[in-house]
Design a protein around this motif. Structure first.
Motif, PDB file in Angstrom:
ATOM      1  N   LEU A   1      39.167  56.890  35.552  1.00 45.63           N
ATOM      2  CA  LEU A   1      37.982  56.792  36.404  1.00 45.63           C
ATOM      3  C   LEU A   1      36.750  56.807  35.498  1.00 45.63           C
ATOM      4  O   LEU A   1      36.588  57.717  34.687  1.00 45.63           O
ATOM      5  CB  LEU A   1      37.956  57.980  37.371  1.00 45.63           C
ATOM      6  N   PRO A   2      35.883  55.810  35.606  1.00 44.08           N
ATOM      7  CA  PRO A   2      34.767  55.753  34.659  1.00 44.08           C
ATOM      8  C   PRO A   2      33.700  56.786  35.008  1.00 44.08           C
ATOM      9  O   PRO A   2      33.708  57.349  36.099  1.00 44.08           O
ATOM     10  CB  PRO A   2      34.222  54.323  34.852  1.00 44.08           C
ATOM     11  N   PRO A   3      32.772  57.052  34.087  1.00 40.45           N
ATOM     12  CA  PRO A   3      31.655  57.944  34.414  1.00 40.45           C
ATOM     13  C   PRO A   3      30.865  57.362  35.578  1.00 40.45           C
ATOM     14  O   PRO A   3      30.585  56.174  35.631  1.00 40.45           O
ATOM     15  CB  PRO A   3      30.804  57.950  33.146  1.00 40.45           C
ATOM     16  N   THR A   4      30.525  58.213  36.536  1.00 37.63           N
ATOM     17  CA  THR A   4      29.868  57.728  37.750  1.00 37.63           C
ATOM     18  C   THR A   4      28.536  58.437  37.941  1.00 37.63           C
ATOM     19  O   THR A   4      28.301  59.503  37.409  1.00 37.63           O
ATOM     20  CB  THR A   4      30.738  58.003  38.984  1.00 37.63           C
ATOM     21  N   SER A   5      27.712  57.792  38.747  1.00 35.01           N
ATOM     22  CA  SER A   5      26.438  58.398  39.144  1.00 35.01           C
ATOM     23  C   SER A   5      26.396  58.289  40.662  1.00 35.01           C
ATOM     24  O   SER A   5      27.447  58.188  41.305  1.00 35.01           O
ATOM     25  CB  SER A   5      25.287  57.638  38.492  1.00 35.01           C
ATOM     26  N   ASP A   6      25.235  58.215  41.252  1.00 37.26           N
ATOM     27  CA  ASP A   6      25.185  58.122  42.707  1.00 37.26           C
ATOM     28  C   ASP A   6      25.393  56.687  43.196  1.00 37.26           C
ATOM     29  O   ASP A   6      25.278  56.413  44.381  1.00 37.26           O
ATOM     30  CB  ASP A   6      23.834  58.652  43.204  1.00 37.26           C
ATOM     31  N   ARG A   7      25.685  55.762  42.252  1.00 35.51           N
ATOM     32  CA  ARG A   7      25.931  54.378  42.692  1.00 35.51           C
ATOM     33  C   ARG A   7      27.404  54.210  43.032  1.00 35.51           C
ATOM     34  O   ARG A   7      28.250  54.895  42.492  1.00 35.51           O
ATOM     35  CB  ARG A   7      25.564  53.415  41.563  1.00 35.51           C
ATOM     36  N   PRO A   8      27.740  53.245  43.899  1.00 34.62           N
ATOM     37  CA  PRO A   8      29.156  53.056  44.244  1.00 34.62           C
ATOM     38  C   PRO A   8      29.895  52.309  43.146  1.00 34.62           C
ATOM     39  O   PRO A   8      29.303  51.579  42.348  1.00 34.62           O
ATOM     40  CB  PRO A   8      29.083  52.222  45.529  1.00 34.62           C
ATOM     41  N   LEU A   9      31.209  52.511  43.121  1.00 31.70           N
ATOM     42  CA  LEU A   9      32.075  51.727  42.248  1.00 31.70           C
ATOM     43  C   LEU A   9      32.695  50.618  43.084  1.00 31.70           C
ATOM     44  O   LEU A   9      33.165  50.872  44.191  1.00 31.70           O
ATOM     45  CB  LEU A   9      33.213  52.598  41.695  1.00 31.70           C
ATOM     46  N   THR A  10      32.690  49.395  42.550  1.00 31.31           N
ATOM     47  CA  THR A  10      33.436  48.336  43.247  1.00 31.31           C
ATOM     48  C   THR A  10      34.878  48.422  42.776  1.00 31.31           C
ATOM     49  O   THR A  10      35.150  48.467  41.577  1.00 31.31           O
ATOM     50  CB  THR A  10      32.885  46.944  42.916  1.00 31.31           C
ATOM     51  N   VAL A  11      35.778  48.462  43.729  1.00 27.25           N
ATOM     52  CA  VAL A  11      37.198  48.584  43.413  1.00 27.25           C
ATOM     53  C   VAL A  11      37.849  47.249  43.703  1.00 27.25           C
ATOM     54  O   VAL A  11      37.706  46.700  44.801  1.00 27.25           O
ATOM     55  CB  VAL A  11      37.861  49.689  44.251  1.00 27.25           C
ATOM     56  N   SER A  12      38.532  46.704  42.702  1.00 24.14           N
ATOM     57  CA  SER A  12      39.225  45.433  42.917  1.00 24.14           C
ATOM     58  C   SER A  12      40.630  45.551  42.355  1.00 24.14           C
ATOM     59  O   SER A  12      40.923  46.414  41.520  1.00 24.14           O
ATOM     60  CB  SER A  12      38.476  44.273  42.266  1.00 24.14           C
ATOM     61  N   LEU A  13      41.489  44.683  42.824  1.00 23.43           N
ATOM     62  CA  LEU A  13      42.890  44.682  42.416  1.00 23.43           C
ATOM     63  C   LEU A  13      43.151  43.421  41.614  1.00 23.43           C
ATOM     64  O   LEU A  13      42.811  42.324  42.056  1.00 23.43           O
ATOM     65  CB  LEU A  13      43.785  44.723  43.650  1.00 23.43           C
ATOM     66  N   ILE A  14      43.719  43.593  40.426  1.00 18.89           N
ATOM     67  CA  ILE A  14      43.999  42.446  39.566  1.00 18.89           C
ATOM     68  C   ILE A  14      45.507  42.317  39.468  1.00 18.89           C
ATOM     69  O   ILE A  14      46.203  43.252  39.052  1.00 18.89           O
ATOM     70  CB  ILE A  14      43.407  42.659  38.157  1.00 18.89           C
ATOM     71  N   LEU A  15      46.019  41.154  39.867  1.00 24.60           N
ATOM     72  CA  LEU A  15      47.454  40.896  39.791  1.00 24.60           C
ATOM     73  C   LEU A  15      47.687  39.785  38.797  1.00 24.60           C
ATOM     74  O   LEU A  15      47.023  38.749  38.841  1.00 24.60           O
ATOM     75  CB  LEU A  15      47.996  40.464  41.164  1.00 24.60           C
ATOM     76  N   GLY A  16      48.640  40.010  37.878  1.00 27.25           N
ATOM     77  CA  GLY A  16      48.948  38.962  36.918  1.00 27.25           C
ATOM     78  C   GLY A  16      50.430  38.933  36.646  1.00 27.25           C
ATOM     79  O   GLY A  16      51.099  39.956  36.678  1.00 27.25           O
ATOM     80  N   SER A  17      50.931  37.760  36.349  1.00 23.48           N
ATOM     81  CA  SER A  17      52.371  37.632  36.157  1.00 23.48           C
ATOM     82  C   SER A  17      52.647  36.465  35.242  1.00 23.48           C
ATOM     83  O   SER A  17      51.873  35.509  35.150  1.00 23.48           O
ATOM     84  CB  SER A  17      53.045  37.422  37.508  1.00 23.48           C
ATOM     85  N   TYR A  18      53.793  36.556  34.542  1.00 22.52           N
ATOM     86  CA  TYR A  18      54.190  35.441  33.690  1.00 22.52           C
ATOM     87  C   TYR A  18      54.761  34.282  34.474  1.00 22.52           C
ATOM     88  O   TYR A  18      54.837  33.174  33.966  1.00 22.52           O
ATOM     89  CB  TYR A  18      55.243  35.923  32.675  1.00 22.52           C
ATOM     90  N   VAL A  19      55.222  34.533  35.678  1.00 17.19           N
ATOM     91  CA  VAL A  19      55.879  33.450  36.420  1.00 17.19           C
ATOM     92  C   VAL A  19      55.119  33.032  37.665  1.00 17.19           C
ATOM     93  O   VAL A  19      55.389  31.986  38.225  1.00 17.19           O
ATOM     94  CB  VAL A  19      57.328  33.838  36.814  1.00 17.19           C
ATOM     95  N   HIS A  20      54.171  33.853  38.095  1.00 17.92           N
ATOM     96  CA  HIS A  20      53.408  33.464  39.276  1.00 17.92           C
ATOM     97  C   HIS A  20      51.961  33.247  38.903  1.00 17.92           C
ATOM     98  O   HIS A  20      51.480  33.709  37.856  1.00 17.92           O
ATOM     99  CB  HIS A  20      53.470  34.561  40.344  1.00 17.92           C
ATOM    100  N   GLU A  21      51.254  32.568  39.790  1.00 15.88           N
ATOM    101  CA  GLU A  21      49.824  32.411  39.561  1.00 15.88           C
ATOM    102  C   GLU A  21      49.121  33.736  39.783  1.00 15.88           C
ATOM    103  O   GLU A  21      49.480  34.484  40.681  1.00 15.88           O
ATOM    104  CB  GLU A  21      49.260  31.367  40.540  1.00 15.88           C
ATOM    105  N   PRO A  22      48.112  34.002  39.006  1.00 14.85           N
ATOM    106  CA  PRO A  22      47.456  35.310  39.134  1.00 14.85           C
ATOM    107  C   PRO A  22      46.564  35.353  40.366  1.00 14.85           C
ATOM    108  O   PRO A  22      46.234  34.332  40.963  1.00 14.85           O
ATOM    109  CB  PRO A  22      46.617  35.388  37.849  1.00 14.85           C
TER     110      PRO A  22
END
Lengths: 445, 277
Positions: free
Chosen positions: B120-141
């Protein structure tokens, strides 16, 4: 006629070689791995030669030419494209490379996912390399190249040309420590990470490595791929995570979007920074004097109005000369005796390029003071100058005279003088009334 | 030429057969529970619209569940890379947290603010954007923006001791001793007038009595008077401007004629008193 023509051409070529050189010397030693072919990096090396550098190539295990003899470096810059070399000749050790930096020699070092002496050198510069054998991998964006060949977008930086297209990269990332002397040049893309697995089943290994390792997972845009470090002596070293960044193949490869890659431009820009061509500043001279004078006095008196001037120039790579530079807006002057007594902004003077001037009042403490200008900003040369001056209390005749509180005393003393003069004049000028037997005759007033 | 053409053509045919399916996300859900296991918020995540920002206090727990599938067939897969990315766009701080995915594609992630992960990165009163990164050798990311997250602010980390030198330091203004205060000028003027008052008395009395100075301009005593005046002038000049060496020099020069003039003047007055008159 033909002789003239060829003479003209060679003159122009010579002129072209003379332009755009480094501010600190042109001799470059390139240590090339035997497994790498010089011809594969011809765009980079011929670019350097065209700019006027003398390149000398050498294998890491060769004993000559040595990089330094009796603590004097033989070359102004050293490029180490030796990502796979585990043993070097005896004159190249991490200590000798750091010694080169102390002697104002710049280094350009290419690292690799393998564990080499250069990896341990990188940790000395607050870089945290990933475990050995874990190159940078990114599945984004979708592309025909393998996952270890990654197009990296280039963020803006004073070192790089604006609008550089994304560059191809393959190698190892490194995490950055909190040293302010580090200059991150190329950050990893947010979706990339360091991993040694080549199939999807390696996902569990990644999770375990992330849970176990103290540093966690080497992933995301906090990783850096190309990082510079500027020492306090203003020598520069750049650690690049992989040597293929500089290769011809990557310079010619097209990005997934179809546009040409920015590798050639990027390699030129970081070479220009490391070889002390760009963002190189120096203080030419400093002067100090009292307000209405021009020469520096031997000593100042407390409460004097002092004017301090600094002349700063930056290296212009197009003309290979130092030109006055007025672009520093946040320089500060400190008037220090053990601790700064006065710290004020030293702004550039409008209309006089390169001149920075400020006027201030000397503190009312006497002692030995120093004019200190220390300016450090990321990526730029560090500026530092210190001039020592004594500040003495006022001499016996420098105190205020003719105070209003002394008017009665002035009146009294002047009255006494005037009275004496008047008495003498009137006595001499006065009448002697008659003759008297006693000479103590009445004298007129 | 022709063999190379067919070689390239065969690659194109191969590419046409291989169509990598892309990864997609099924049934993503999140739940926020407080430290005493009461559910504060629970919802499914829409992949097209971000929900209201999630807020975690210092003792809450966020649970995220989803399933990674191949798009089209809906079969669960375990991709090579399943990372949650916490990013603060203003400060640039980022944290990457890998999420454990079963071979069937099911994934569960828990964030307990009482024991936050190192990612978890250092935070302040600003929001964190949370995203999901999917990657694979056989499928498209694939990449999905999930939600914005407010977490308690973290304490600032220790910085390098030299880091302060790389910024503008605060201005220091020296506090000078206050100027010495003099008494009011009016008081000084009054007392100066007091000192000069005897002159007023003298001048008024002289006006009444009259001063007789018959020999004032006599040639025998006038030079001496003049030189005496010059001495007084020299003394005044010394007070205003001169240095000691200069006044001694000028005084020495002036003394020579004064001696002779004085002798003459005294002799003359002596003669007058002895009986000339």
């Amino acid at each position: 006629m033909r002789i003239f023509g060829s003479a003209l051409v060679s003159l122009l070529v010579l002129a072209g070689k003379v332009l755009a050189k480094s501010s600190s010397g042109d001799s470059v030693l390139v240590l090339l791995d035997p497994s790498l072919d010089k011809a594969d990096y011809s765009i980079f090396f011929s670019g350097l030669e065209k700019r006027g550098y003398d390149l000398t190539f050498r294998a890491p295990k060769d004993t000559s030419p040595v990089i330094s003899e009796y603590d004097v470096p033989n070359y102004s810059h050293v490029i180490l494209f030796t990502p796979d070399t585990k043993t070097y000749a005896s004159d190249i050790t991490p200590q000798s490379l750091v010694g080169l930096l102390s002697e104002n020699t710049n280094l350009l070092i290419a690292l690799s996912p393998k564990q080499t002496p250069l990896t341990s050198l990188a940790t000395e510069f607050s870089l945290i390399p990933p475990p050995p054998g874990t190159p940078l991998v990114s599945h984004h964006p979708k592309r025909p190249e393998p996952a270890t060949v990654i197009p990296v977008p280039v963020s803006s930086s004073p070192i790089l040309t604006a609008g550089t297209p994304p560059v191809w990269f393959s190698g190892a990332p490194h995490a950055l420590g909190n040293s302010p002397y580090l200059v991150p040049i190329l950050r990893a893309p947010a979706e990339s990470f360091a991993a040694d697995s080549t199939e999807d089943s390696g996902a569990d290994a990644i999770i375990e490595a992330a849970d176990k390792g103290g540093e966690g997972l080497w992933a995301g845009s906090q990783m850096s791929l190309v990082t510079g470090f500027q020492t306090t002596k203003n020598s520069r070293v750049v650690f690049a995570g992989g040597v293929e960044l500089f290769s011809d193949e990557y310079a010619r490869k097209e990005l997934p979007s179809g546009t040409p890659s920015g590798n050639a431009q990027f390699a030129r820009d970081i070479a220009a920074w490391v070889l002390q061509e760009t963002l190189t500043l120096r203080i030419d001279s400093t002067e100090h004097h009292r307000v209405n004078e021009t020469l520096a006095p031997e000593m100042y008196t407390i409460n004097d109005q002092i004017v301090y001037t600094a002349h700063i120039s930056s290296y212009d790579r197009r003309t290979s000369t130092w030109k006055p530079y007025s672009g520093i807006t946040d320089m500060q002057l400190e008037f220090t005796m053990l601790d700064p007594h006065v710290r004020i902004a030293l702004p550039p003077v409008a209309g006089e390029p390169g001149k920075y001037e400020v006027q201030f009042r000397a503190p009312d403490r006497h002692g030995v003071f120093k004019f200190v200008v220390g300016w450090r900003r990321n990526g730029y040369s560090f500026l530092h100058t210190s001039t020592t001056v004594p500040v003495v209390p006022p001499r016996h005749d420098e105190y205020p005279r003719f105070l209003s509180a002394a008017w009665p005393y002035y009146a009294g003393a002047i009255s006494t003088s005037a009275g004496f003069f008047l008495f003498a004049a009137l006595w001499l000028a006065g009448d002697v009334k008659g003759e008297k037997k006693n000479l103590k005759g009445a004298k007129s007033e | 030429m022709i063999p190379r053409f067919t070689f390239h053509l065969s690659w194109l045919l191969l590419a046409a057969y291989v169509h990598a399916a892309s990864l997609s996300l099924q049934s993503p859900r999140f739940t926020i529970t407080s430290s005493d296991a009461t559910q504060l918020r629970s919802d499914t995540l829409s992949l097209t619209k971000k929900p209201e920002p999630l807020t975690l206090s210092a003792s809450d727990t966020l649970k995220l569940t989803f399933q990674v599938t191949e798009s089209g067939e809906g079969k669960g897969v375990q991709p090579h890379q399943t990372f949650l990315r916490f990013y603060d766009s203003v400060s640039g701080e980022e944290g990457i947290q890998p999420v454990r995915v079963t071979p069937g594609g099911k994934a569960k992630f828990e964030l307990n603010m009482a024991r936050p992960p190192a990612s978890l990165p250092p935070t302040s009163d600003r929001p964190l954007t949370v995203s999901l990164i999917l990657g694979s050798y056989v499928h498209e990311p694939a990449k999905y923006d999930l939600f914005d997250l407010y977490v308690p602010a973290s304490s600032t980390s220790a910085s390098h001791p030299d880091a302060a030198l790389f910024q503008e330091l605060p201005t220091i203004v020296h506090t000078f001793r206050p100027e010495q205060k003099l008494p009011p000028k009016f008081v000084s003027a009054v007392f100066a007038a007091l000192v000069l008052s005897p002159w007023a008395v003298l001048l008024s009395l002289w006006a009444k009595v009259g001063v007789s100075v018959p020999h004032l301009l006599s040639l025998r005593i006038f030079p001496f008077t003049l030189l005496l005046g010059a001495f007084e002038g020299l003394l005044f000049w010394y007070w205003v401007d001169l240095k000691l060496g200069q006044v001694l020099l000028y005084g020495g020069i002036l003394a020579v004629p004064t001696v002779f003039a004085g002798k003459t003047a005294l002799a003359t007055t002596g003669k007058w008193r002895a009986g000339k008159h």
